[in-house]
Design a protein around this motif. Structure first.
Motif, short mmCIF file in Angstrom:
data_model
loop_
_atom_site.label_atom_id
_atom_site.label_comp_id
_atom_site.label_asym_id
_atom_site.label_seq_id
_atom_site.Cartn_x
_atom_site.Cartn_y
_atom_site.Cartn_z
N MET A 172 4.38 21.32 38.48
CA MET A 172 3.93 21.46 37.11
C MET A 172 2.84 22.54 37.11
SD MET A 172 1.84 18.64 34.79
CE MET A 172 3.04 17.38 35.11
N LYS A 173 3.03 23.52 36.26
CA LYS A 173 2.03 24.57 36.10
C LYS A 173 1.08 24.20 34.97
CE LYS A 173 3.33 28.82 36.03
NZ LYS A 173 4.06 30.09 35.79
N LEU A 174 -0.22 24.33 35.26
CA LEU A 174 -1.23 23.95 34.29
C LEU A 174 -2.18 25.11 34.01
CD1 LEU A 174 -2.06 20.47 35.80
CD2 LEU A 174 -0.72 20.92 33.76
N TYR A 175 -2.43 25.34 32.74
CA TYR A 175 -3.41 26.31 32.31
C TYR A 175 -4.74 25.58 32.16
CZ TYR A 175 -5.89 29.49 29.19
OH TYR A 175 -6.82 30.31 28.62
N ILE A 176 -5.76 26.04 32.91
CA ILE A 176 -7.07 25.41 32.84
C ILE A 176 -7.84 26.05 31.68
CG2 ILE A 176 -9.18 24.81 34.10
CD1 ILE A 176 -6.48 23.69 35.29
N LYS A 177 -8.10 25.26 30.66
CA LYS A 177 -8.70 25.77 29.42
C LYS A 177 -10.09 26.36 29.64
CE LYS A 177 -8.00 21.81 27.32
NZ LYS A 177 -7.92 20.74 26.30
N ASN B 198 -11.39 28.04 32.23
CA ASN B 198 -11.53 29.32 32.94
C ASN B 198 -10.28 30.21 32.91
OD1 ASN B 198 -9.85 28.11 34.80
ND2 ASN B 198 -11.47 27.70 36.28
N GLY B 199 -9.20 29.72 32.29
CA GLY B 199 -7.98 30.51 32.19
C GLY B 199 -7.13 30.55 33.45
N ALA B 200 -7.50 29.80 34.46
CA ALA B 200 -6.73 29.78 35.71
C ALA B 200 -5.43 29.01 35.51
CB ALA B 200 -7.55 29.12 36.83
N ILE B 201 -4.45 29.35 36.33
CA ILE B 201 -3.20 28.60 36.38
C ILE B 201 -3.20 27.83 37.71
CG2 ILE B 201 -0.67 28.72 36.48
CD1 ILE B 201 -1.67 29.57 33.76
N GLU B 202 -3.05 26.54 37.62
CA GLU B 202 -3.00 25.67 38.80
C GLU B 202 -1.68 24.91 38.77
OE1 GLU B 202 -5.20 25.75 41.13
OE2 GLU B 202 -6.98 26.61 40.16
N THR B 203 -1.34 24.32 39.90
CA THR B 203 -0.11 23.52 39.96
C THR B 203 -0.42 22.13 40.48
OG1 THR B 203 0.42 24.28 42.19
CG2 THR B 203 1.36 25.53 40.36
N ASP C 234 3.16 24.84 31.90
CA ASP C 234 3.77 23.69 31.23
C ASP C 234 2.81 23.04 30.24
OD1 ASP C 234 6.30 23.72 32.69
OD2 ASP C 234 5.10 23.14 34.44
N PHE C 235 1.54 22.95 30.63
CA PHE C 235 0.53 22.29 29.81
C PHE C 235 -0.81 22.97 30.01
CE2 PHE C 235 3.65 19.02 30.79
CZ PHE C 235 3.93 18.51 29.53
N ALA C 236 -1.72 22.74 29.05
CA ALA C 236 -3.12 23.13 29.17
C ALA C 236 -3.93 21.86 29.40
CB ALA C 236 -3.60 23.84 27.91
N ILE C 237 -5.00 22.00 30.19
CA ILE C 237 -5.80 20.84 30.55
C ILE C 237 -7.22 21.32 30.86
CG2 ILE C 237 -5.18 21.00 33.00
CD1 ILE C 237 -5.04 17.92 33.08
N SER C 238 -8.20 20.45 30.69
CA SER C 238 -9.57 20.82 31.04
C SER C 238 -9.73 20.84 32.56
CB SER C 238 -10.57 19.85 30.42
OG SER C 238 -10.53 18.61 31.10
N LYS C 239 -10.73 21.52 33.03
CA LYS C 239 -11.01 21.59 34.48
C LYS C 239 -11.36 20.21 35.01
CE LYS C 239 -12.20 23.85 38.36
NZ LYS C 239 -11.50 23.19 39.44
N VAL C 240 -12.12 19.45 34.27
CA VAL C 240 -12.50 18.09 34.69
C VAL C 240 -11.25 17.22 34.84
CG1 VAL C 240 -13.70 15.98 33.97
CG2 VAL C 240 -14.83 18.19 33.76
N ASP C 241 -10.37 17.27 33.85
CA ASP C 241 -9.15 16.48 33.93
C ASP C 241 -8.24 16.97 35.07
OD1 ASP C 241 -9.83 14.73 31.88
OD2 ASP C 241 -8.82 15.91 30.34
N TYR C 242 -8.15 18.29 35.23
CA TYR C 242 -7.34 18.82 36.34
C TYR C 242 -7.88 18.33 37.68
CZ TYR C 242 -5.49 21.67 39.99
OH TYR C 242 -4.91 22.06 41.17
#
Length: 113
Positions: free
Chosen positions: A1-6, A8-13, A48-56
């Motif tokens: 799952m690809k996640l956009y970190i709201k 800082n704009g990073a993409i994490e999985t 796939d989704f956007a999420i906060s850094k804390v939640d990620y």
């Protein structure tokens, strides 16, 4: 799952692999908690989704802990058999963030650390 970190704009999985099948079941793992209705947001940010850094960070730890548990269970099943290992872990309940630690404690007690 690809996640956009709201933040800082990073993409994490995030991924969690079934050791038996090799299938990534992260969408089911997260979806079964209802989190897609809370902290995960649809996005157009090449993810796939956007999420906060804390939640990620929270999800990354929970996924890593549960992935390690999945591999440990697979090793124990190969050594002691499915029924014996599952009997040890099926009675565990509690919060998702504490499940892997609780399961590992039970497995340590039953099979050694």
């Amino acid at each position: 799952m690809k996640l956009y970190i709201k933040d800082n704009g990073a993409i994490e999985t995030l991924a969690i692999i079934d050791p038996k099948t090799g299938c990534d079941y992260i969408f089911d793992f997260v979806g079964n908690t209802g989190a897609f209705d809370r902290e995960f947001e649809k996005t157009d940010e090449n993810a796939d989704f956007a999420i906060s850094k804390v939640d990620y960070d929270w999800w990354a730890k929970v996924v890593a802990d549960n992935q390690a548990l999945e591999y440990r269970i697979a090793e124990l099943v190969a050594k002691y058999g499915y029924d014996r290992v599952m009997d040890a872990v099926t009675s565990i309940s509690g919060d998702l963030e504490d499940y892997a630690a609780a399961a590992n404690a039970v497995l340590d007690e039953e099979f050694g650390g």
